[in-house]
Design a protein around this motif. Sequence first.
Motif, PDB file in Angstrom:
ATOM      1  N   PHE A 168       2.758  20.144 -13.984  1.00  0.00           N
ATOM      2  CA  PHE A 168       1.752  19.780 -12.996  1.00  0.00           C
ATOM      3  C   PHE A 168       0.628  19.996 -13.149  1.00  0.00           C
ATOM      4  CE2 PHE A 168      -0.580  20.607  -9.106  1.00  0.00           C
ATOM      5  CZ  PHE A 168      -0.335  19.763  -8.146  1.00  0.00           C
ATOM      6  N   PRO A 169      -0.365  19.021 -13.047  1.00  0.00           N
ATOM      7  CA  PRO A 169      -0.032  17.578 -12.351  1.00  0.00           C
ATOM      8  C   PRO A 169      -0.527  16.338 -13.577  1.00  0.00           C
ATOM      9  CG  PRO A 169      -2.399  18.077 -11.819  1.00  0.00           C
ATOM     10  CD  PRO A 169      -1.755  19.287 -12.772  1.00  0.00           C
ATOM     11  N   PHE A 170      -0.069  16.839 -14.834  1.00  0.00           N
ATOM     12  CA  PHE A 170      -0.717  15.959 -15.851  1.00  0.00           C
ATOM     13  C   PHE A 170       0.349  14.727 -15.790  1.00  0.00           C
ATOM     14  CE2 PHE A 170      -3.012  19.687 -17.234  1.00  0.00           C
ATOM     15  CZ  PHE A 170      -4.052  19.202 -17.115  1.00  0.00           C
ATOM     16  N   ASP A 171      -0.090  13.749 -16.557  1.00  0.00           N
ATOM     17  CA  ASP A 171       0.571  12.502 -16.770  1.00  0.00           C
ATOM     18  C   ASP A 171       2.039  12.655 -17.489  1.00  0.00           C
ATOM     19  OD1 ASP A 171      -0.739  12.751 -19.064  1.00  0.00           O
ATOM     20  OD2 ASP A 171      -1.301  10.522 -19.194  1.00  0.00           O
ATOM     21  N   MET A 172       1.789  13.650 -18.730  1.00  0.00           N
ATOM     22  CA  MET A 172       2.948  13.836 -19.488  1.00  0.00           C
ATOM     23  C   MET A 172       4.068  14.897 -18.670  1.00  0.00           C
ATOM     24  SD  MET A 172       3.116  12.183 -21.993  1.00  0.00           S
ATOM     25  CE  MET A 172       4.272  12.949 -22.998  1.00  0.00           C
ATOM     26  N   GLY A 173       4.012  15.366 -17.430  1.00  0.00           N
ATOM     27  CA  GLY A 173       4.738  15.942 -16.804  1.00  0.00           C
ATOM     28  C   GLY A 173       5.963  15.047 -15.807  1.00  0.00           C
ATOM     29  N   THR A 174       6.564  15.753 -14.912  1.00  0.00           N
ATOM     30  CA  THR A 174       7.205  14.848 -14.085  1.00  0.00           C
ATOM     31  C   THR A 174       6.751  15.025 -12.669  1.00  0.00           C
ATOM     32  OG1 THR A 174       9.576  14.777 -13.194  1.00  0.00           O
ATOM     33  CG2 THR A 174       9.011  16.698 -13.830  1.00  0.00           C
ATOM     34  N   GLU A 175       6.829  13.981 -11.747  1.00  0.00           N
ATOM     35  CA  GLU A 175       6.351  14.230 -10.461  1.00  0.00           C
ATOM     36  C   GLU A 175       7.471  14.523  -9.611  1.00  0.00           C
ATOM     37  OE1 GLU A 175       4.513  10.672  -9.119  1.00  0.00           O
ATOM     38  OE2 GLU A 175       2.709  10.861 -10.332  1.00  0.00           O
ATOM     39  N   ASP A 176       8.863  14.587 -10.159  1.00  0.00           N
ATOM     40  CA  ASP A 176      10.038  15.010  -9.459  1.00  0.00           C
ATOM     41  C   ASP A 176      10.872  15.878 -10.303  1.00  0.00           C
ATOM     42  OD1 ASP A 176      12.207  15.227  -7.895  1.00  0.00           O
ATOM     43  OD2 ASP A 176      12.944  13.142  -8.148  1.00  0.00           O
ATOM     44  N   PRO A 177      10.560  17.117 -10.340  1.00  0.00           N
ATOM     45  CA  PRO A 177      11.168  17.979 -11.546  1.00  0.00           C
ATOM     46  C   PRO A 177      12.528  18.385 -11.066  1.00  0.00           C
ATOM     47  CG  PRO A 177       9.301  19.323 -10.088  1.00  0.00           C
ATOM     48  CD  PRO A 177       9.326  17.854  -9.933  1.00  0.00           C
ATOM     49  N   VAL A 178      12.835  18.539  -9.781  1.00  0.00           N
ATOM     50  CA  VAL A 178      14.180  18.773  -9.135  1.00  0.00           C
ATOM     51  C   VAL A 178      15.193  17.567  -9.275  1.00  0.00           C
ATOM     52  CG1 VAL A 178      15.321  19.433  -7.154  1.00  0.00           C
ATOM     53  CG2 VAL A 178      13.331  20.480  -7.427  1.00  0.00           C
ATOM     54  N   GLY A 179      14.469  16.260  -9.149  1.00  0.00           N
ATOM     55  CA  GLY A 179      15.376  15.199  -9.377  1.00  0.00           C
ATOM     56  C   GLY A 179      15.590  15.048 -10.870  1.00  0.00           C
ATOM     57  N   ALA A 180      14.720  15.281 -11.703  1.00  0.00           N
ATOM     58  CA  ALA A 180      15.019  15.383 -13.255  1.00  0.00           C
ATOM     59  C   ALA A 180      16.137  16.519 -13.612  1.00  0.00           C
ATOM     60  CB  ALA A 180      13.520  15.670 -14.128  1.00  0.00           C
ATOM     61  N   LEU A 181      15.984  17.695 -13.033  1.00  0.00           N
ATOM     62  CA  LEU A 181      16.830  18.627 -13.169  1.00  0.00           C
ATOM     63  C   LEU A 181      18.442  18.065 -12.676  1.00  0.00           C
ATOM     64  CD1 LEU A 181      18.020  21.343 -13.929  1.00  0.00           C
ATOM     65  CD2 LEU A 181      16.948  22.284 -11.812  1.00  0.00           C
ATOM     66  N   ARG A 182      18.436  17.448 -11.487  1.00  0.00           N
ATOM     67  CA  ARG A 182      19.364  17.006 -11.088  1.00  0.00           C
ATOM     68  C   ARG A 182      20.331  15.962 -11.808  1.00  0.00           C
ATOM     69  NH1 ARG A 182      21.351  18.151  -6.021  1.00  0.00           N
ATOM     70  NH2 ARG A 182      19.386  18.916  -5.334  1.00  0.00           N
ATOM     71  N   ALA A 183      19.443  15.189 -12.414  1.00  0.00           N
ATOM     72  CA  ALA A 183      20.188  14.016 -13.505  1.00  0.00           C
ATOM     73  C   ALA A 183      20.876  14.790 -14.356  1.00  0.00           C
ATOM     74  CB  ALA A 183      18.890  13.203 -13.884  1.00  0.00           C
ATOM     75  N   ALA A 184      20.379  15.984 -14.905  1.00  0.00           N
ATOM     76  CA  ALA A 184      21.349  16.569 -16.091  1.00  0.00           C
ATOM     77  C   ALA A 184      22.961  16.657 -15.562  1.00  0.00           C
ATOM     78  CB  ALA A 184      20.789  17.802 -16.659  1.00  0.00           C
ATOM     79  N   ARG A 185      23.078  16.615 -14.186  1.00  0.00           N
ATOM     80  CA  ARG A 185      24.363  16.883 -13.863  1.00  0.00           C
ATOM     81  C   ARG A 185      25.132  18.301 -14.282  1.00  0.00           C
ATOM     82  NH1 ARG A 185      26.327  12.092 -11.297  1.00  0.00           N
ATOM     83  NH2 ARG A 185      25.041  10.326 -11.764  1.00  0.00           N
ATOM     84  N   LEU A 186      24.300  19.202 -14.237  1.00  0.00           N
ATOM     85  CA  LEU A 186      24.611  20.635 -14.519  1.00  0.00           C
ATOM     86  C   LEU A 186      25.942  21.081 -13.234  1.00  0.00           C
ATOM     87  CD1 LEU A 186      21.386  22.329 -15.465  1.00  0.00           C
ATOM     88  CD2 LEU A 186      23.139  21.133 -17.012  1.00  0.00           C
TER      89      LEU A 186
END
Length: 334
Positions: A296-314
């Motif tokens: 946060f909040p740079f362009d090489m980050g993610t604006e939806d960290p929880v969504g990115a984590l959920r995408a891993a289907r842990l």
Amino acid sequence: MNHPSPTVDVHAHLLLPEAEALVDGLPGLAEARALDARRNGPAALAVNGPMVRDRLPKLTDTGARLAAMDAQGVDVQLVSPSPSHYHYWTDEDTAEKLYRLVNEATAAHCSAAPDRLRGLGLVPLQHPRQAVRALDHALAQGLAGVEISSHAPGRELSDPAYEPFWSRAEDTRALLFLHPFGCTLDERLDRWYLSNTVGQPAENAVALSHLIFSGVLDRHPGLKVIAAHGGGYLPTHIGRSDHAWSARADARAGCAHPPSSYLRRLYFDSLVHDPYVLRELVRVAGADRVLLGSDFPFDMGTEDPVGALRAARLPEADFHAVRGGNAAALLRKD
């Protein structure tokens, strides 16, 4: 099932104009900026300036930060100074003034919302004799630890001069956030933003390898090191390190155990931009060693960290551990 742990983002940055004002005009600044320009190249610099300006409110204003956190569903941020504030070129006197200013300003920024913001300070790695004093100063401000780069000019993290710093960090249970700034591959990466896309994960891998192969983690098993960017290339290529350790006497001369075993002594943020890489990181390091991170909040980050984590289907328990349980325990937020 009830999951009371807050959602904690351990990779979020703060920009401090007063830190840049402190070093403005000093001998060495122009040379450092020229090196940074050579490493990044003109195209990257042309994008970086407007990108940072657009994000200044989130980087400097607590209200804007908290509003953005609310939008992301993030309860707590671990706020670290922008790595551009390292200024490892400064002399001892300036370095002390700088770390004091940055530590105090970071603490002040976080004090506006103490239930939601925890901070990290800086230490001047270019002056190892100051490192313990700088860490103690950061902790005295109520900060959770300090942010360090992957190396200092002429010194790797395996340098024996850092032993007192590692000992102090271990004794105080301080968090050490390993976040590179600048890659020594220099002009080889000066196009297409390779300075970041290749440079940052390469620097992470080199720095962690120095900590592992030199025995720093053997001598200081209680260190709490959080590697940014998922530890770079190392976790997904750790098999090559294990093979070298098994096959060659020179590779295993410094550490007592296979390199892969040390991944479970480290912590890693989740910012790898690929759900399959994140799953592999969790596999090799353990679900209890991965922490949510957004840059946060740079362009090489993610604006939806929880969504990115959920995408891993842990598995659900692992998801919630990474989402915040692990970091909450580290920050004593539970």
